[in-house]
Motif scaffolding. Structure first.
Motif, PDB file in Angstrom:
ATOM      1  N   VAL A  43       0.989  -1.184   0.060  1.00 19.35           N
ATOM      2  CA  VAL A  43       0.395  -0.119   0.050  1.00 19.35           C
ATOM      3  C   VAL A  43       0.913   1.371  -0.316  1.00 19.35           C
ATOM      4  O   VAL A  43       1.780   1.209   1.061  1.00 19.35           O
ATOM      5  CB  VAL A  43      -1.252  -0.178   0.931  1.00 19.35           C
ATOM      6  CG1 VAL A  43      -2.244   1.325   1.306  1.00 19.35           C
ATOM      7  CG2 VAL A  43      -1.942  -1.294   1.359  1.00 19.35           C
ATOM      8  N   GLN A  44       0.571   1.915  -0.820  1.00 22.85           N
ATOM      9  CA  GLN A  44       2.143   3.247  -0.747  1.00 22.85           C
ATOM     10  C   GLN A  44       0.582   4.289  -1.351  1.00 22.85           C
ATOM     11  O   GLN A  44      -0.597   4.890  -1.933  1.00 22.85           O
ATOM     12  CB  GLN A  44       2.936   3.449  -2.171  1.00 22.85           C
ATOM     13  CG  GLN A  44       2.428   3.396  -2.929  1.00 22.85           C
ATOM     14  CD  GLN A  44       3.394   2.345  -4.293  1.00 22.85           C
ATOM     15  OE1 GLN A  44       4.061   2.057  -3.398  1.00 22.85           O
ATOM     16  NE2 GLN A  44       3.392   3.446  -5.335  1.00 22.85           N
ATOM     17  N   VAL A  45       1.335   5.436  -0.850  1.00 27.50           N
ATOM     18  CA  VAL A  45      -0.045   7.201  -1.434  1.00 27.50           C
ATOM     19  C   VAL A  45       0.671   7.012  -3.300  1.00 27.50           C
ATOM     20  O   VAL A  45       1.543   6.770  -3.603  1.00 27.50           O
ATOM     21  CB  VAL A  45       0.986   8.061  -0.893  1.00 27.50           C
ATOM     22  CG1 VAL A  45       0.639   9.848  -1.288  1.00 27.50           C
ATOM     23  CG2 VAL A  45       0.930   8.288   0.859  1.00 27.50           C
ATOM     24  N   ARG A  53      -4.201   6.489  -1.701  1.00 27.05           N
ATOM     25  CA  ARG A  53      -3.407   5.379  -1.848  1.00 27.05           C
ATOM     26  C   ARG A  53      -3.555   4.633  -3.073  1.00 27.05           C
ATOM     27  O   ARG A  53      -5.052   4.189  -3.341  1.00 27.05           O
ATOM     28  CB  ARG A  53      -4.140   4.461  -0.503  1.00 27.05           C
ATOM     29  CG  ARG A  53      -3.117   5.794   0.943  1.00 27.05           C
ATOM     30  CD  ARG A  53      -3.687   4.392   2.057  1.00 27.05           C
ATOM     31  NE  ARG A  53      -3.808   4.919   2.990  1.00 27.05           N
ATOM     32  CZ  ARG A  53      -4.990   5.827   3.434  1.00 27.05           C
ATOM     33  NH1 ARG A  53      -5.604   5.502   2.832  1.00 27.05           N
ATOM     34  NH2 ARG A  53      -5.177   6.581   4.726  1.00 27.05           N
ATOM     35  N   ARG A  55      -3.184   0.213  -3.939  1.00 26.22           N
ATOM     36  CA  ARG A  55      -2.264  -0.722  -2.824  1.00 26.22           C
ATOM     37  C   ARG A  55      -2.857  -1.773  -3.796  1.00 26.22           C
ATOM     38  O   ARG A  55      -3.387  -2.316  -5.312  1.00 26.22           O
ATOM     39  CB  ARG A  55      -3.837  -1.227  -2.221  1.00 26.22           C
ATOM     40  CG  ARG A  55      -5.264  -1.432  -2.167  1.00 26.22           C
ATOM     41  CD  ARG A  55      -5.965  -1.817  -1.812  1.00 26.22           C
ATOM     42  NE  ARG A  55      -6.291  -0.703  -0.053  1.00 26.22           N
ATOM     43  CZ  ARG A  55      -5.397  -0.646   0.985  1.00 26.22           C
ATOM     44  NH1 ARG A  55      -5.498  -1.128   1.435  1.00 26.22           N
ATOM     45  NH2 ARG A  55      -5.856   0.797   1.339  1.00 26.22           N
TER      46      ARG A  55
END
Length: 129
Positions: A43-45, A53, A55
């Motif tokens: 999961v990342q911005v 996000r 994911r």
């Protein structure tokens, strides 16, 4: 590196023993297969929209399945019920990392196994008929 993201996908078919049972019948252990292992997830911005996000959740799941019919002896069956009962069981043919949602019934292709296991160390495997 000890982070889980440093490891590649490790999703594979594993031999297991399933205990088939039915009321009034003698339980029967049968060799079968299961999918086991780990798959990469993150999961990342989002790079373009910082309030969102991105994911990717991947799970070790079946990529094909096979059905087998197994007979159970039923000495304690109720009057009028059969003394032998056929039970249908399923096992994966192969495993792979797939998105972590329940696999839809139509998405799994039933396949025949050809020379799937070379050495038959598990004894009777109903899925290899």
């Amino acid at each position: 590196c000890v982070s889980p993201s440093c490891h590649g996908d490790e999703c594979h078919l594993t031999p297991v023993i399933h205990i088939l049972s039915y009321p009034g019948c003698v339980s029967k252990p049968i060799p079968s297969f299961a999918c086991q292992g780990r798959c990469s997830s993150y999961v990342q911005v989002s790079g373009s929209k910082v309030w969102q996000r991105e994911r990717s959740c991947m799970c070790c799941q079946e990529s094909g399945e096979r059905e087998a019919q197994v007979s159970l002896k039923c000495p304690k069956a109720k009057p009028g019920e059969p003394r032998e009962r056929k039970v249908v069981t399923r096992a994966p043919v192969d495993c792979m990392c797939r998105p972590c949602t329940e696999v839809e019934e139509g998405a799994v292709m039933a396949q025949e196994i050809a020379n799937f296991i070379n050495d038959n160390t598990l004894g009777y495997i109903p899925f290899l008929k």
